[in-house]
Write a protein that holds these residues in place. Sequence first.
Motif, PDB file in Angstrom:
ATOM      1  N   VAL A  59       0.862  -1.035  -0.038  1.00  0.00           N
ATOM      2  CA  VAL A  59       0.017   0.092  -0.016  1.00  0.00           C
ATOM      3  C   VAL A  59       0.812   1.149   0.064  1.00  0.00           C
ATOM      4  CG1 VAL A  59      -1.858  -1.158   1.286  1.00  0.00           C
ATOM      5  CG2 VAL A  59      -0.244  -0.094   2.519  1.00  0.00           C
ATOM      6  N   ASN A  60       0.283   2.474  -0.087  1.00  0.00           N
ATOM      7  CA  ASN A  60       1.299   3.572  -0.295  1.00  0.00           C
ATOM      8  C   ASN A  60       1.831   3.962   0.973  1.00  0.00           C
ATOM      9  OD1 ASN A  60       1.447   6.761   0.131  1.00  0.00           O
ATOM     10  ND2 ASN A  60       1.258   6.522  -2.297  1.00  0.00           N
ATOM     11  N   ILE A  61       2.916   4.336   1.193  1.00  0.00           N
ATOM     12  CA  ILE A  61       3.697   4.548   2.412  1.00  0.00           C
ATOM     13  C   ILE A  61       2.926   5.426   3.463  1.00  0.00           C
ATOM     14  CG2 ILE A  61       5.962   4.080   1.729  1.00  0.00           C
ATOM     15  CD1 ILE A  61       6.357   7.252   1.194  1.00  0.00           C
ATOM     16  N   SER A  62       2.042   6.378   2.688  1.00  0.00           N
ATOM     17  CA  SER A  62       1.293   7.409   3.630  1.00  0.00           C
ATOM     18  C   SER A  62       0.146   6.376   4.454  1.00  0.00           C
ATOM     19  CB  SER A  62       0.888   8.411   3.111  1.00  0.00           C
ATOM     20  OG  SER A  62       1.564   9.276   2.101  1.00  0.00           O
ATOM     21  N   VAL A  63      -0.529   5.469   3.686  1.00  0.00           N
ATOM     22  CA  VAL A  63      -1.353   4.586   4.367  1.00  0.00           C
ATOM     23  C   VAL A  63      -0.655   3.885   5.478  1.00  0.00           C
ATOM     24  CG1 VAL A  63      -3.014   2.653   3.864  1.00  0.00           C
ATOM     25  CG2 VAL A  63      -2.747   4.381   1.973  1.00  0.00           C
ATOM     26  N   THR A  64       0.190   3.598   5.422  1.00  0.00           N
ATOM     27  CA  THR A  64       1.066   2.781   6.543  1.00  0.00           C
ATOM     28  C   THR A  64       1.273   3.633   7.724  1.00  0.00           C
ATOM     29  OG1 THR A  64       2.418   1.341   4.942  1.00  0.00           O
ATOM     30  CG2 THR A  64       3.293   1.630   6.962  1.00  0.00           C
ATOM     31  N   ALA A  65       1.387   4.927   7.306  1.00  0.00           N
ATOM     32  CA  ALA A  65       1.284   5.981   8.567  1.00  0.00           C
ATOM     33  C   ALA A  65       0.337   5.863   9.444  1.00  0.00           C
ATOM     34  CB  ALA A  65       1.713   7.231   7.838  1.00  0.00           C
ATOM     35  N   PHE A  66      -0.805   5.231   9.205  1.00  0.00           N
ATOM     36  CA  PHE A  66      -2.126   5.274   9.965  1.00  0.00           C
ATOM     37  C   PHE A  66      -2.457   3.850  10.726  1.00  0.00           C
ATOM     38  CE2 PHE A  66      -3.260   8.477   6.710  1.00  0.00           C
ATOM     39  CZ  PHE A  66      -3.668   9.448   7.602  1.00  0.00           C
ATOM     40  N   VAL A  67      -1.212   3.106  10.715  1.00  0.00           N
ATOM     41  CA  VAL A  67      -1.420   1.773  11.087  1.00  0.00           C
ATOM     42  C   VAL A  67      -1.181   1.947  12.736  1.00  0.00           C
ATOM     43  CG1 VAL A  67       0.006  -0.313  11.655  1.00  0.00           C
ATOM     44  CG2 VAL A  67      -0.405   0.370   9.608  1.00  0.00           C
ATOM     45  N   PRO A  68      -0.684   3.157  13.256  1.00  0.00           N
ATOM     46  CA  PRO A  68      -0.365   2.988  14.822  1.00  0.00           C
ATOM     47  C   PRO A  68      -2.119   3.289  15.480  1.00  0.00           C
ATOM     48  CG  PRO A  68       1.234   4.209  13.911  1.00  0.00           C
ATOM     49  CD  PRO A  68       0.736   3.810  12.880  1.00  0.00           C
ATOM     50  N   ILE A  69      -2.561   4.176  14.651  1.00  0.00           N
ATOM     51  CA  ILE A  69      -4.099   4.454  15.079  1.00  0.00           C
ATOM     52  C   ILE A  69      -5.090   3.350  15.274  1.00  0.00           C
ATOM     53  CG2 ILE A  69      -6.072   5.745  14.702  1.00  0.00           C
ATOM     54  CD1 ILE A  69      -4.663   7.947  13.473  1.00  0.00           C
ATOM     55  N   ALA A  70      -4.836   2.298  14.090  1.00  0.00           N
ATOM     56  CA  ALA A  70      -5.655   1.128  14.223  1.00  0.00           C
ATOM     57  C   ALA A  70      -5.128   0.232  15.125  1.00  0.00           C
ATOM     58  CB  ALA A  70      -5.547   0.463  12.756  1.00  0.00           C
ATOM     59  N   VAL A  71      -3.912   0.051  15.392  1.00  0.00           N
ATOM     60  CA  VAL A  71      -3.317  -0.938  16.327  1.00  0.00           C
ATOM     61  C   VAL A  71      -3.796  -0.417  17.623  1.00  0.00           C
ATOM     62  CG1 VAL A  71      -1.198  -1.759  17.375  1.00  0.00           C
ATOM     63  CG2 VAL A  71      -1.468  -1.866  14.974  1.00  0.00           C
ATOM     64  N   GLU A  90       2.925  20.256  16.209  1.00  0.00           N
ATOM     65  CA  GLU A  90       3.923  21.302  15.963  1.00  0.00           C
ATOM     66  C   GLU A  90       4.974  21.268  14.867  1.00  0.00           C
ATOM     67  OE1 GLU A  90       6.952  23.995  18.338  1.00  0.00           O
ATOM     68  OE2 GLU A  90       5.258  24.167  19.203  1.00  0.00           O
ATOM     69  N   ILE A  91       5.309  19.849  14.912  1.00  0.00           N
ATOM     70  CA  ILE A  91       6.004  19.560  13.762  1.00  0.00           C
ATOM     71  C   ILE A  91       5.245  19.514  12.272  1.00  0.00           C
ATOM     72  CG2 ILE A  91       7.527  17.732  12.571  1.00  0.00           C
ATOM     73  CD1 ILE A  91       8.122  16.920  15.524  1.00  0.00           C
ATOM     74  N   ILE A  92       4.153  19.024  12.246  1.00  0.00           N
ATOM     75  CA  ILE A  92       3.118  19.036  11.050  1.00  0.00           C
ATOM     76  C   ILE A  92       2.878  20.303  10.741  1.00  0.00           C
ATOM     77  CG2 ILE A  92       1.105  18.088  10.221  1.00  0.00           C
ATOM     78  CD1 ILE A  92       3.333  15.981  10.907  1.00  0.00           C
ATOM     79  N   VAL A  93       2.563  21.418  11.823  1.00  0.00           N
ATOM     80  CA  VAL A  93       2.225  22.736  11.426  1.00  0.00           C
ATOM     81  C   VAL A  93       3.499  23.245  10.823  1.00  0.00           C
ATOM     82  CG1 VAL A  93       1.698  25.147  12.664  1.00  0.00           C
ATOM     83  CG2 VAL A  93       0.798  22.968  13.414  1.00  0.00           C
ATOM     84  N   LEU A  94       4.770  23.169  11.097  1.00  0.00           N
ATOM     85  CA  LEU A  94       5.866  23.532  10.400  1.00  0.00           C
ATOM     86  C   LEU A  94       6.000  22.994   9.217  1.00  0.00           C
ATOM     87  CD1 LEU A  94       8.518  24.910  10.228  1.00  0.00           C
ATOM     88  CD2 LEU A  94       9.752  23.295  11.672  1.00  0.00           C
ATOM     89  N   LEU A  95       5.947  21.764   8.813  1.00  0.00           N
ATOM     90  CA  LEU A  95       5.946  21.191   7.618  1.00  0.00           C
ATOM     91  C   LEU A  95       4.867  21.955   6.795  1.00  0.00           C
ATOM     92  CD1 LEU A  95       6.622  17.606   8.345  1.00  0.00           C
ATOM     93  CD2 LEU A  95       8.119  19.226   7.383  1.00  0.00           C
ATOM     94  N   PHE A  96       3.438  21.968   7.234  1.00  0.00           N
ATOM     95  CA  PHE A  96       2.499  22.545   6.232  1.00  0.00           C
ATOM     96  C   PHE A  96       2.812  23.861   5.779  1.00  0.00           C
ATOM     97  CE2 PHE A  96      -1.811  24.469   6.589  1.00  0.00           C
ATOM     98  CZ  PHE A  96      -2.196  23.889   5.049  1.00  0.00           C
ATOM     99  N   GLY A  97       3.211  24.505   7.037  1.00  0.00           N
ATOM    100  CA  GLY A  97       3.600  26.181   6.728  1.00  0.00           C
ATOM    101  C   GLY A  97       4.870  26.211   5.634  1.00  0.00           C
ATOM    102  N   PRO A 145      12.846  20.759   2.980  1.00  0.00           N
ATOM    103  CA  PRO A 145      12.772  19.381   3.096  1.00  0.00           C
ATOM    104  C   PRO A 145      13.351  18.550   1.883  1.00  0.00           C
ATOM    105  CG  PRO A 145      10.685  20.485   3.596  1.00  0.00           C
ATOM    106  CD  PRO A 145      11.539  21.399   2.921  1.00  0.00           C
ATOM    107  N   ASN A 146      14.243  17.432   2.314  1.00  0.00           N
ATOM    108  CA  ASN A 146      14.697  16.918   1.186  1.00  0.00           C
ATOM    109  C   ASN A 146      13.787  16.220   0.096  1.00  0.00           C
ATOM    110  OD1 ASN A 146      13.583  14.676   2.621  1.00  0.00           O
ATOM    111  ND2 ASN A 146      15.538  14.006   3.811  1.00  0.00           N
ATOM    112  N   VAL A 147      12.453  16.044   0.731  1.00  0.00           N
ATOM    113  CA  VAL A 147      11.619  15.560  -0.408  1.00  0.00           C
ATOM    114  C   VAL A 147      11.483  16.667  -1.637  1.00  0.00           C
ATOM    115  CG1 VAL A 147       9.307  14.913  -1.124  1.00  0.00           C
ATOM    116  CG2 VAL A 147      10.342  14.059   1.062  1.00  0.00           C
ATOM    117  N   TRP A 333       0.301  16.071   1.251  1.00  0.00           N
ATOM    118  CA  TRP A 333      -0.322  15.743   2.331  1.00  0.00           C
ATOM    119  C   TRP A 333       0.287  14.274   2.617  1.00  0.00           C
ATOM    120  CZ3 TRP A 333      -3.124  19.382   3.995  1.00  0.00           C
ATOM    121  CH2 TRP A 333      -3.745  20.178   3.315  1.00  0.00           C
ATOM    122  N   GLY A 334       0.651  13.578   1.759  1.00  0.00           N
ATOM    123  CA  GLY A 334       1.180  12.157   2.052  1.00  0.00           C
ATOM    124  C   GLY A 334       2.393  12.198   2.958  1.00  0.00           C
TER     125      GLY A 334
END
Length: 479
Positions: A59-71, A90-97, A145-147, A333-334
């Motif tokens: 599956v897409n690597i971003s889908v994998t990111a939600f595994v902790p919520i499911a577990v 706060e980290i996500i806010v920085l990346l989004f900005g 960001p390196n991406v 977003w991913g």
Amino acid sequence: MFFMYGSKRKRRLHSIAVLLGPVSFVLTIVLLEWFFGFKQAAALGTAVWMALWWILRPVNISVTAFVPIAVNALFDLVPMQQIISQYFSEIIVLLFGADLVCLTWATTGLDKRLAIKTLCCIGTSMKQQIAVWLIVSTVLSIFLPNVVVCTIMVPVAVSMLQFLGEGNIQGSKLAVPILLAIVWGAGIGGFGSPLGGAANLVAISYLEKLTGQEFMYIDWVVRFLPFLVLVLLLNLLFLFHLPLSVKRLAGSREYFTEMYAQLGQIRLGEKISLVLFAAATLLAFIRPLFAEWLPALKPAYVFLIIGLTAFTFEDEDGKALLTWEFAEKGVMWGMLFLFAGGLALGSLVTETGAALKMAEAITLLPLTGGLETVFAFTVFSTVLTEISSNTAAAAIAVPVVQSIAQALGLNPIPYLFVAIVAFNSAYVLPVSIRAIPVSYGLAPAELFKNGLLLSLCSVLLITVVGYLFIKYWPLFSTI
């Protein structure tokens, strides 16, 4: 018939890859519960599950990111708020900005202008080509960001190679050192500043909790820049020793000069975009000057505010510099979810006590705080970032390294610095940003073959330099 067989085989392999995740989760619990306990073993099982899915990508690597919520929803390992909060921390806010600010580069064409102008200085020598691609990627990834850096640089490099007659990138010997220079440079440049990636911000959050004080960006640069220069030189020497089919490329400088001339004079929209980015970056770095008066205005909120400001400007044609319609499509977003998933995984590992248990197990090794300890931490962090993203590696490695160092009665700060360098130095698997040049045609076998040898050299360099810095450079052991 052959096509049908191939299709069935592909579906079967996909199904196996999907099942390997939850099966490995269960096996990890069965094998480790006796030592760790159920919750801790389940947290580590989640890490194994996510690592396998990140490598095999059923599956897409971003889908994998939600595994902790499911577990966590199924097994109630920690209070759910501790997991959910990581997805807009706060980290996500920085990346989004930062993403919003960088999107104006795409809408105005500033990204191409800066990249091409810088690359106009490339000569016809292959060694010059390699050096410039590596250095430009490294420097850009200090601030971006390196991406983003890979997304900008790889298509430009592929375009140049095609212009020079290298239409088959996968079979091109010239493409290998150039694409490797870009992706490796973008990777190592990440630890040049906190802005280089979310993994750095993960490390900063732990360092601030450890010391009870804010870790200023300028302090980061002072401590890591000497390390970055040495790692960069290692990468450069390695790339110079790759077998090259030709020594000179005809037409490469002319290609960039012609391309830049076609862009014309810098336009108003590009100027505004450049000023917005420069302002956000400058405010992040000079925060010590105003932190006392604006304690809440951390870099995350500086970038968000300036990113929101971008929506209010117009370019030379009266068009909005940034629209929400474009932002909806352009924001990575991913990437945000991937980084958040790494943080959530780290929260599971730490809050269940699994990190402390791992630290307890590793302390059984004959570690004294010397060269062998630095080596152990370097290998541990490097392996983690090779099999996942450096954000996920940071989320796991930082608390473990801190716990082990404290258990040994050591100052954890310099060992955390070494771990930060290590999880920003990954070269082998087509995971994280290394998947980008592979998607453009770089053979995974070339990445693996060359990356494995460089990774071994990198581990040795980081170990030796880290040990010497800890022993002889007092500033490396404080913040």
